[in-house]
Write an enzyme that holds these catalytic residues in place. Structure first.
Site, short mmCIF file in Angstrom:
data_model
loop_
_atom_site.label_atom_id
_atom_site.label_comp_id
_atom_site.label_asym_id
_atom_site.label_seq_id
_atom_site.Cartn_x
_atom_site.Cartn_y
_atom_site.Cartn_z
N CYS A 20 8.95 -9.42 4.16
CA CYS A 20 8.03 -10.52 3.86
C CYS A 20 6.98 -10.65 4.96
CB CYS A 20 8.73 -11.85 3.64
SG CYS A 20 10.01 -11.80 2.36
N ARG A 45 4.08 -5.80 3.02
CA ARG A 45 5.42 -6.30 3.32
C ARG A 45 6.12 -6.90 2.10
NH1 ARG A 45 7.29 -7.71 8.39
NH2 ARG A 45 6.10 -6.87 10.12
N TRP A 92 9.02 -10.50 -0.57
CA TRP A 92 9.80 -9.45 -1.23
C TRP A 92 11.18 -10.04 -1.41
CZ3 TRP A 92 14.18 -6.48 -0.45
CH2 TRP A 92 14.30 -5.34 -1.24
N GLY A 117 13.12 -12.94 6.73
CA GLY A 117 14.47 -12.68 7.21
C GLY A 117 15.54 -13.13 6.26
N GLU A 496 11.38 15.13 -1.35
CA GLU A 496 10.20 14.28 -1.22
C GLU A 496 9.39 14.26 -2.51
OE1 GLU A 496 7.14 11.84 0.33
OE2 GLU A 496 9.27 12.11 0.77
#
Length: 623
Positions: A20, A45, A92, A117, A496
């Site tokens: 976030c 983020r 997020w 967090g 990848e």
């Protein structure tokens, strides 16, 4: 580069990080426009919801929404939020689905909070508060902070109330807080998650990282673990975990000449794919002395001849660069080498050795699992080196030695030019260590450097495969999956390539070592299944082609990526991408380009959000 205001080298700080993005602004003018602009920069983020709260005439004005910052901007256009003080957040989701109720800020009548967090004891605290008659509107852990703080503010000043609230919290957080009855201050608090303060005339800032603050100031300070800051438009005060007032160094950020804009490209990812020859050239120019074909690295944290083992650590795309480098280290040096996924590394019963070099690879430098693995290494007193794209990042600041990849801002969530940059740094580091240990012949070393300097022009040539890739992309639209195969260095490139396709197009894809096909994955092959075979002209070439023929015999639709000029295949190969050849050790760079273009064009045909794929964030800052 980043230097302190007194010219001294930036001190390394210990950081743990979570997802976030936070912005806070205390000013002498309305702040909502600058908050929105900063939140747009912080969308890497998280971008499943957004919100802000401003303070105007002792009234908290909260605006938030599910979805992107653009949606929040539309809400503000219809219903502006005035005020010279405010906080903002992009989310997020960790606790609670992405919706307007769960979006930050979380406000009561007297306080508003934004939070990065995870509060680990939020469930226990919520149960205790509900027994006291408190009502919760959201599913988030953050609302617990708001309710606790509201209670503490009944008989305490803001700073004391924040300290006493934090004592009850377990977990990691960065907080931005505004108060109804104290209309000139923002309080920031940090435990684990990074938090920075920016300075300007008649205006001061709080942010999750320096990137969000760069457009407004180049003067910043970082909070240490346990610190609290109090901002007004004219002042910033810092306090440590024991409530002692402390001073912070003011650091001067360098100007970023590579402004993050799309230019004439449809999106950032296409721009970043086609920037790769330029960014590779920048990286090579930074580290290679052209006059004498020498790789220059300074301040080695450990003498190369005394290194016992190299341990490569990363997540996602960065981990794939570590896997490629593992093959290089094994080929060019006599060192033992391991490549590890960061989230697994720190939970194992590890045997640390001070003669080992621990290499941490991260585009953002804020990857939570990688940062936590780095913290573990620091606690055990071993030597660490980080390979990052953001030199102001937590991982860079916490490492003994930092090697920037010089790729410039990478905005697209799915990494492209940073992956090339990571491999490039790892390749040069491997060659340099091999030379210093006398593991590689000096003539071979010089030859490899000369070939490396040709890399940018060869990458440009690889980009010309785009027209053929656009035709190949159509084969994936009606397929229920796809498979990527390679051996040696091409195996991580297969991983990848599969990851890029999954990230961008949401189609199932798997990468395998080609030799493992007959040990299970061959059961997945059916008529029309797209199979990408990466087969440069190396020691694995003929065996990989044999594995490919096994796929063809079962109806697989082959895209062959090779640098061999030999006529090795029958007409059963649907498409062949012929790449230029310099030397086998550089093949991962060239094979990567068609796979990036493939993922991009499949996603384009599916009309996916290429720069911001669903459920993902650029900086993965949650465990």
């Amino acid at each position: 580069k980043i230097t302190a205001s007194n010219g001294k080298k930036l001190q390394k700080k210990k950081e743990k990080i979570r997802m976030c993005g936070i912005i806070g602004i205390a000013s002498n003018k309305f702040v909502s426009t600058n908050i929105i602009n900063s939140l747009k920069k912080l969308e890497y983020r998280g971008y499943d919801s957004a919100g802000l709260a401003t303070l105007d005439n002792n009234i908290i004005k909260e605006k938030k929404c599910s979805g992107r910052v653009d949606q929040l901007e539309k809400i503000l256009f219809k219903s502006p939020a005035s005020g010279n003080l405010g906080i903002g957040h992009v989310r997020w989701a960790t606790h609670g689905i992405p919706n307007e109720v769960n979006a930050h800020p979380h406000s009561s009548e007297i306080v508003s909070v934004v939070h990065n967090g995870i509060i680990e004891n939020s469930n226990e605290l919520k149960i205790q508060l509900e027994k006291k008659g408190k009502k919760f509107k959201s599913q988030t852990d953050t609302e617990v902070i708001t309710i606790l703080l509201s209670d503490e503010l009944k008989n305490k000043e803001p700073l004391d109330a924040v300290y006493d609230t934090l004592k009850k919290l377990k977990g990691s957080f960065a907080l931005g807080i505004i108060f109804k009855n104290f209309n000139n201050i923002i309080i920031g608090a940090r435990r684990g998650s990074p938090l920075a303060v920016g300075y300007s005339k008649n205006e001061n800032y709080l942010g999750s990282d320096s990137y969000a603050l760069k457009s407004m100031t180049n003067k910043i300070s970082y909070l240490d673990d346990g610190d609290i800051c109090v901002l007004t438009k004219d002042s910033v005060d810092f306090y440590d975990a024991k409530k002692n007032k402390v001073n912070k160094k003011v650091l001067i950020l360098s100007d970023d000449k590579n402004v993050a804009n799309k230019g004439d490209y449809k999106n950032f990812m296409s721009k970043e794919i086609f920037e790769q020859p330029i960014t590779a050239r920048n990286c090579i120019n930074e580290y290679i002395d052209k006059s004498r074909d020498e790789i220059n690295f300074y301040n080695f944290p450990i003498q190369p001849k005394s290194i016992n083992k190299v341990v490569l650590i990363g997540c996602g795309t960065a981990y794939h660069s570590c896997l490629v480098a593992k093959y290089w280290f094994e080929e060019f040096t006599t060192l033992n080498v391991e490549a590890d996924i960061a989230s697994e590394f720190r939970y194992r019963n590890l045997k640390f050795n001070k003669d080992n070099l621990y290499l941490f690879v991260s585009q953002s430098g804020e990857t939570a699992d990688t940062s936590a693995a780095l913290d573990l290494c620091k606690k055990n007193g071993v030597k660490t080196c980080s390979i990052v794209n953001v030199v102001e990042s937590s991982i860079a600041r916490n490492s003994d030695w930092v090697l920037p990849i010089h790729a410039g801002p990478e905005i697209g969530v799915a990494s492209t030019k940073a992956f090339i940059g990571q491999m490039l740094l790892l390749y040069m580091l491997c060659l340099k260590i091999a030379a210093l240990r006398n593991d590689i012949d000096s003539q071979d070393y010089q030859k490899k450097i000369k070939n490396l300097k040709k890399l940018p022009e060869i990458l440009e040539e690889c980009l010309r495969s785009e027209d053929k890739i656009q035709l190949v992309a159509r084969d994936f639209l009606d397929s229920k999956g796809s498979m990527f195969l390679g051996r040696g260095c091409s195996f991580p490139i297969a991983l990848e390539g599969a990851l890029k396709l999954k990230e961008l197009s949401y189609l199932h894809a798997e990468g395998y070592p080609a030799g493992e096909m007959k040990h299970g994955p061959l059961a997945l092959i059916e008529n029309g299944l797209p199979v990408i075979v990466i087969s440069p002209n190396d020691k694995y070439f003929h065996k990989t082609i044999s594995n490919m023929q096994e796929v063809i015999a079962r109806g697989g639709k082959i895209l062959l990526i090779t640098d061999s000029n030999k006529n090795v295949i029958s007409e059963n190969v649907r498409f062949t991408i012929n790449l230029p050849y310099i030397e086998k050790s550089l093949s991962p760079f060239f094979s990567t380009i068609p796979l990036q273009l493939l993922a991009y064009h499949v996603a384009l045909l599916k009309k996916c959000d290429i720069d911001k794929p669903r459920n993902l964030a650029k900086s993965v800052t949650v465990e």
